[in-house]
Write a protein that holds these residues in place. Structure first.
Motif, mmCIF file in Angstrom:
data_model
loop_
_atom_site.group_PDB
_atom_site.id
_atom_site.type_symbol
_atom_site.label_atom_id
_atom_site.label_comp_id
_atom_site.label_asym_id
_atom_site.label_seq_id
_atom_site.Cartn_x
_atom_site.Cartn_y
_atom_site.Cartn_z
ATOM 1 N N PRO A 48 -17.772 -8.670 -60.678
ATOM 2 C CA PRO A 48 -16.523 -9.650 -60.726
ATOM 3 C C PRO A 48 -16.765 -11.150 -60.810
ATOM 4 O O PRO A 48 -17.455 -11.926 -60.265
ATOM 5 C CB PRO A 48 -16.011 -8.950 -59.550
ATOM 6 C CG PRO A 48 -16.447 -8.589 -58.735
ATOM 7 C CD PRO A 48 -18.286 -8.251 -59.704
ATOM 8 N N LEU A 50 -14.559 -14.744 -58.961
ATOM 9 C CA LEU A 50 -14.038 -15.448 -57.832
ATOM 10 C C LEU A 50 -12.614 -16.392 -57.924
ATOM 11 O O LEU A 50 -13.630 -17.505 -58.588
ATOM 12 C CB LEU A 50 -15.095 -15.235 -57.137
ATOM 13 C CG LEU A 50 -14.395 -15.211 -55.180
ATOM 14 C CD1 LEU A 50 -14.595 -13.346 -55.142
ATOM 15 C CD2 LEU A 50 -15.861 -16.147 -54.951
ATOM 16 N N ALA A 58 -4.767 -19.560 -49.259
ATOM 17 C CA ALA A 58 -5.599 -19.733 -49.820
ATOM 18 C C ALA A 58 -6.513 -19.342 -49.654
ATOM 19 O O ALA A 58 -8.071 -19.152 -50.203
ATOM 20 C CB ALA A 58 -6.022 -21.298 -48.505
ATOM 21 N N ALA A 59 -6.267 -17.663 -49.959
ATOM 22 C CA ALA A 59 -7.802 -16.706 -49.987
ATOM 23 C C ALA A 59 -7.797 -16.596 -50.690
ATOM 24 O O ALA A 59 -7.247 -16.576 -52.106
ATOM 25 C CB ALA A 59 -6.733 -15.668 -49.140
ATOM 26 N N LYS A 60 -9.619 -16.168 -51.248
ATOM 27 C CA LYS A 60 -9.503 -15.883 -51.910
ATOM 28 C C LYS A 60 -9.482 -14.869 -53.369
ATOM 29 O O LYS A 60 -8.957 -13.500 -52.106
ATOM 30 C CB LYS A 60 -11.832 -15.883 -52.082
ATOM 31 C CG LYS A 60 -11.966 -17.452 -51.937
ATOM 32 C CD LYS A 60 -13.123 -17.620 -51.630
ATOM 33 C CE LYS A 60 -13.825 -18.200 -51.160
ATOM 34 N NZ LYS A 60 -13.917 -18.945 -50.040
ATOM 35 N N LEU A 61 -9.355 -14.330 -53.847
ATOM 36 C CA LEU A 61 -9.695 -12.802 -54.394
ATOM 37 C C LEU A 61 -10.556 -12.758 -55.657
ATOM 38 O O LEU A 61 -11.085 -13.198 -56.365
ATOM 39 C CB LEU A 61 -7.415 -13.340 -55.670
ATOM 40 C CG LEU A 61 -7.212 -11.802 -55.573
ATOM 41 C CD1 LEU A 61 -6.820 -11.506 -54.382
ATOM 42 C CD2 LEU A 61 -5.990 -12.511 -56.094
ATOM 43 N N ALA A 62 -11.166 -11.120 -55.323
ATOM 44 C CA ALA A 62 -12.257 -10.998 -56.013
ATOM 45 C C ALA A 62 -11.552 -10.030 -57.815
ATOM 46 O O ALA A 62 -10.451 -9.171 -57.249
ATOM 47 C CB ALA A 62 -12.897 -10.300 -55.533
ATOM 48 N N LEU B 280 -21.801 -16.130 -50.880
ATOM 49 C CA LEU B 280 -20.814 -15.383 -51.917
ATOM 50 C C LEU B 280 -21.904 -16.202 -54.085
ATOM 51 O O LEU B 280 -21.785 -15.079 -54.395
ATOM 52 C CB LEU B 280 -19.280 -15.738 -52.349
ATOM 53 C CG LEU B 280 -18.148 -15.756 -51.397
ATOM 54 C CD1 LEU B 280 -16.866 -16.496 -51.179
ATOM 55 C CD2 LEU B 280 -18.597 -14.073 -51.903
ATOM 56 N N ARG B 372 -16.475 -9.863 -48.493
ATOM 57 C CA ARG B 372 -17.655 -9.891 -49.576
ATOM 58 C C ARG B 372 -18.797 -8.955 -49.791
ATOM 59 O O ARG B 372 -18.913 -8.708 -50.555
ATOM 60 C CB ARG B 372 -17.327 -10.616 -48.521
ATOM 61 C CG ARG B 372 -17.220 -12.435 -48.671
ATOM 62 C CD ARG B 372 -17.123 -13.814 -47.793
ATOM 63 N NE ARG B 372 -16.568 -14.463 -47.261
ATOM 64 C CZ ARG B 372 -15.128 -14.607 -47.208
ATOM 65 N NH1 ARG B 372 -14.569 -13.459 -46.592
ATOM 66 N NH2 ARG B 372 -14.802 -15.451 -47.840
ATOM 67 N N PHE B 375 -16.857 -7.349 -52.841
ATOM 68 C CA PHE B 375 -17.737 -7.689 -53.456
ATOM 69 C C PHE B 375 -18.966 -7.843 -54.689
ATOM 70 O O PHE B 375 -19.276 -7.977 -55.458
ATOM 71 C CB PHE B 375 -17.207 -9.711 -53.736
ATOM 72 C CG PHE B 375 -17.350 -10.693 -54.401
ATOM 73 C CD1 PHE B 375 -16.354 -10.598 -55.743
ATOM 74 C CD2 PHE B 375 -18.647 -11.274 -54.148
ATOM 75 C CE1 PHE B 375 -16.777 -11.392 -56.519
ATOM 76 C CE2 PHE B 375 -18.609 -12.849 -54.860
ATOM 77 C CZ PHE B 375 -17.840 -12.684 -56.564
ATOM 78 N N ILE B 481 -10.226 -11.889 -50.677
ATOM 79 C CA ILE B 481 -11.479 -12.051 -49.670
ATOM 80 C C ILE B 481 -11.265 -13.258 -49.077
ATOM 81 O O ILE B 481 -10.285 -14.316 -49.442
ATOM 82 C CB ILE B 481 -12.738 -13.203 -50.718
ATOM 83 C CG1 ILE B 481 -12.681 -11.577 -51.958
ATOM 84 C CG2 ILE B 481 -13.207 -13.416 -49.857
ATOM 85 C CD1 ILE B 481 -13.714 -10.986 -51.833
ATOM 86 N N PRO B 482 -10.380 -12.581 -48.085
ATOM 87 C CA PRO B 482 -9.929 -13.999 -46.561
ATOM 88 C C PRO B 482 -10.810 -14.813 -46.181
ATOM 89 O O PRO B 482 -11.991 -14.784 -46.147
ATOM 90 C CB PRO B 482 -9.648 -11.790 -45.458
ATOM 91 C CG PRO B 482 -10.252 -11.354 -45.656
ATOM 92 C CD PRO B 482 -10.705 -11.390 -47.699
#
Ligand SMILES: Nc1nc2c(ncn2[C@@H]2O[C@H](COP(=O)(O)OP(=O)(O)O)[C@@H](O)[C@H]2O)c(=O)[nH]1
Ligand SMILES: [Mg+2]
Lengths: 76, 636
Positions: A48, A50, A58-62, B280, B372, B375, B481-482
């Motif tokens: 995926p 990122l 602010a969170a990340k997303l995959a 990551l 994670r 992911f 992904i927090p």
């Protein structure tokens, strides 16, 4: 260009989500909208993509590759 | 008529925690376990009045895009609701407010709960409650559900609000054009009466963005105007009306968020983002992933082992003291013996392995590392035709198959759900992990526990691959992904407590009754017949002692019962004394791990999917268990 082709660590602007409505809905509810600013964090050949949405939270997303192809972006 | 308070919010904002904390701090007068669907209900008491508290499945918006979201919107429209508590993750305010705007449109009495305020403070964000309250015209209370902060104020405010007949929410206006469409449609609905919740404005908006939610009657009334508006929107914005309205809400929410929050200095460690990059990005990410699995399993194995051996002496003492006072081999002796065996299993075996498992999982969940893992393993899961999101369900499956099966509702796609639903029961749940670890610890050492795990994972992979060939077309991953954060042991201890309490609440009775029944079976001497029924498989195919057959029946009720029953069935007082060779133990463990997980799982699969699915998956697992155990028997 789509999100997979975009270079990492550059500020991107979402131009369009090219997809049928159900899928688009999913993206919108999770917080990716037209005109949002994104930064792609990783550049991998598989697996995926990122991203971080600069416009909301602010969170990340995959995003799976199949998803990422459908997000059309431009460099800001 | 008892008034009903409903918790609504996006996933992971602490609704369930709030639900527990509120009902813990109040006398709960009744419990309605969430057996029918995922809606939890409790009756509790404020100042002498009973209230109904409802925990709805998390929903990003009121335009459903998966099963749990449909449950939520259906409930909100059609049930009698006296107050909505809109729970928001205050550290992600802008996103949370998008749902709040929609809820305000719905027009039911509402109270905003800014939860996770501790996390918000950690990030240096300050939110002006008063201003927020002005925007929506409803009270706002900050809470920290996990630590019980602000709960009293929340309950008091809810109570006060319920005394007012119809609190007026403010209407938030969209941009000029959109607003005009909405008011036009609203006028059209002027003389329609609704039998459902939701005011005219709400339905006018939904008519434009998501007509599926409307009843045919309203739809008829609006069909022409709706079409014109949708066409107009298409022309102006070059996109569909759903996107236009949701981005309106998005901008509204962002604007409000900007106006009411002040971002100060973050108290998060500055190095933490750097560290996240290591977690990551390959190659370091794979190193940490490997480390994660090794630590995870070793920790549970050794801590579980230690706790289990610590509990042994006092438990044996207790059982000796009691049993010597009863006439040997009498009915009551067998009853007491059965009950004591149950207690031993629960406190001496299940709890010792559960405790480190639940604690460590909570701790890791807290840090954000668990997503994670999802992911990082996404690529792997694509090999079996699923995507990373199911990894979350799969990881839950290591705890218990039931929540894991429920969590498949997150998967948008029917096909993904079905595959996950068939695969999840194969994942060793904590009960089976306890069986694997306890037997491996007594006979073979951790290596064999690991081999069993790897074998099971390979089996899952193969079945998944076959299923995805049959069903085709995987869908894509969208996973949050927090932020990485330092775990709070205090929070994890509380969570562990909640989860264990919940588990023991609905397990203890089952387990004790099961053990006592086995005591009786022994007294009545019928286990010989049960053993006979199973002996074709147990004795002839797998080469195990016939007596183990009856333990499988208990394993079907609850797998962890096997640990208790196996000693009892063989007439020994501890696992270590079992007259089995290491090979036999491995064969038995493989069989137990793979044959259908438990009765409850069967029921849940049946309800979440179809009876056909449940039967098929049961047959599949029994076949695979037998074949696998046989393979191990001849290969080792
Ligand atoms: N730090 C902190 N964590 C919380 C708080 N409330 C809930 N959590 C945690 O947030 C996570 C999600 O909570 P949960 O109740 O399952 O959310 P739900 O999906 O809305 O039901 C859990 O790990 C909780 O322990 C809080 O006030 N502070
Ligand atoms: Mg919940």
């Amino acid at each position: 260009m789509n999100l997979i082709d975009a270079a990492p660590e550059k500020k991107l602007k979402v131009r369009n989500i090219s997809s049928e409505s159900d899928f688009k809905k999913r993206l919108i509810t999770i917080g990716i909208h037209k005109d949002d600013f994104l930064i792609k964090i990783n550049q991998s050949k598989f697996g995926p993509v990122l991203i971080r949405n600069l416009s909301s939270g602010a969170a990340k997303l995959a995003l799976g590759r199949g998803v990422a192809v459908k997000i059309i972006v431009e460099y800001d | 008529m008892i008034k009903r308070i409903v918790l609504v919010g996006q996933p992971n904002v602490g609704k369930s925690t709030l639900f527990n904390t509120i009902s813990d701090s109040r006398a709960t007068t009744a419990n309605f376990p969430g057996t029918t669907n995922e809606i939890l209900r409790k009756k509790f008491n404020i100042f002498g009045t009973d209230f109904d508290l409802v925990d709805l499945p998390g929903s990003y918006s009121l335009n459903p895009s998966d099963v749990s979201e449909s449950i939520t919107i259906k409930y909100l429209i059609s049930e009698k609701i006296d107050l909505i508590i809109n729970v928001i993750d205050s550290s992600q305010l802008a996103r949370g407010l998008e749902l709040t705007v929609e809820l305000a449109e719905l027009g039911l009495p509402m109270l905003i709960c800014l939860n996770l305020i501790d996390e918000c403070a950690k990030q240096g964000i300050r939110i002006d409650e008063e201003k927020l309250s002005e925007y929506f015209g409803c009270p706002v209370v900050s809470t920290s559900a996990l630590f019980g902060k602000g709960i009293k104020k929340l309950v008091d405010t809810a109570y006060d609000l319920l005394q007012i007949s119809s609190p007026a929410l403010k209407i938030l206006n969209y941009s000029y054009n959109t607003e005009k469409y909405v008011t036009d449609l609203e006028k059209k609905l002027a003389n329609v009466t609704f039998e459902t919740n939701g005011n005219k404005r709400f339905f006018a908006i939904k008519a434009i963005e998501n007509p599926n939610l409307l009843s045919p009657e309203i739809l008829n009334k609006l069909s022409e105007e709706k079409k014109i508006i949708q066409e107009e929107i298409q022309k102006i914005h070059r996109t569909d009306s759903y996107e236009v309205l949701s981005s309106e809400r998005h901008h509204l929410a962002m604007k409000i968020c900007e106006k009411i929050s002040v971002v100060g200095k973050s108290r998060r460690q500055p190095g933490i983002d750097k560290f996240d990059t290591f977690l990551l990005k390959p190659p370091t990410s794979y190193f940490f992933l490997g480390l994660f699995f090794v630590i995870y399993f070793l920790f549970i194995f050794y801590v579980g082992n230690l706790l289990s051996s610590l509990a042994d002496a006092p438990l044996n003492y207790l059982s000796d003291t009691i049993l010597t006072r009863i006439e040997n081999q009498s009915f009551w002796w067998h009853t007491a013996n059965g009950a004591l065996m149950g207690l031993k299993g629960l406190v001496g075996i299940v709890l010792p392995y559960f405790l480190p498992l639940v604690f460590l999982t909570s701790l890791l969940e807290e840090t954000g590392y668990l997503s994670r893992v999802a992911f990082l393993t996404d690529g792997l899961f694509h090999l079996v035709g699923l995507h990373g999101k199911s990894v979350v369900s799969f990881i839950l499956g290591f705890g218990c198959s039931i929540p894991a099966l429920y969590s498949t509702r997150m998967l948008e796609n029917k096909r993904d759900r079905l595959i996950a639903g068939i695969l999840i029961p194969f994942i060793p749940c904590s009960a089976r992990i306890a069986v694997i670890f306890a037997l491996a610890a007594a006979f073979t050492g951790p290596i064999w526990a690991a081999i069993v795990f790897i074998y099971v994972i390979i089996i899952i992979g193969i079945i998944g691959k076959i299923l995805s060939r049959i069903l085709s077309n995987p869908t894509g991953l969208i996973l949050e992904i927090p932020n990485l954060r330092l775990p709070s042991p205090k929070a994890s201890i509380r969570k562990t407590y909640y989860k264990l309490a919940e588990f023991f609440k609905d397990t203890t009775l089952f387990l004790m009754l099961g053990s006592i029944t086995l005591g009786w079976i022994e007294y009545l001497n019928v286990s010989a017949y049960i053993n006979m029924i199973f002996s074709p498989i147990i004795k002839y195919v797998l080469g195990l002692p016939e007596q183990l057959g009856s333990t499988l029946v208990y394993g079907f009720l609850r797998k962890e019962l096997i640990l208790v029953m196996i000693t009892q069935a063989m007439g020994k007082s501890s696992i270590a004394e079992l007259p089995l060779s290491a090979n036999q133990i491995i064969v038995f463990v493989i069989f137990v791990t793979l044959y259908f997980p438990c009765f409850t799982t069967f029921i849940v699969v049946m309800r979440e999917f179809k009876l056909k699915t449940a039967v098929l998956s049961a047959l599949l697992s029994i076949t695979i268990a037998t074949v696998s155990a046989f393979l191990f028997k001849i290969l080792i």
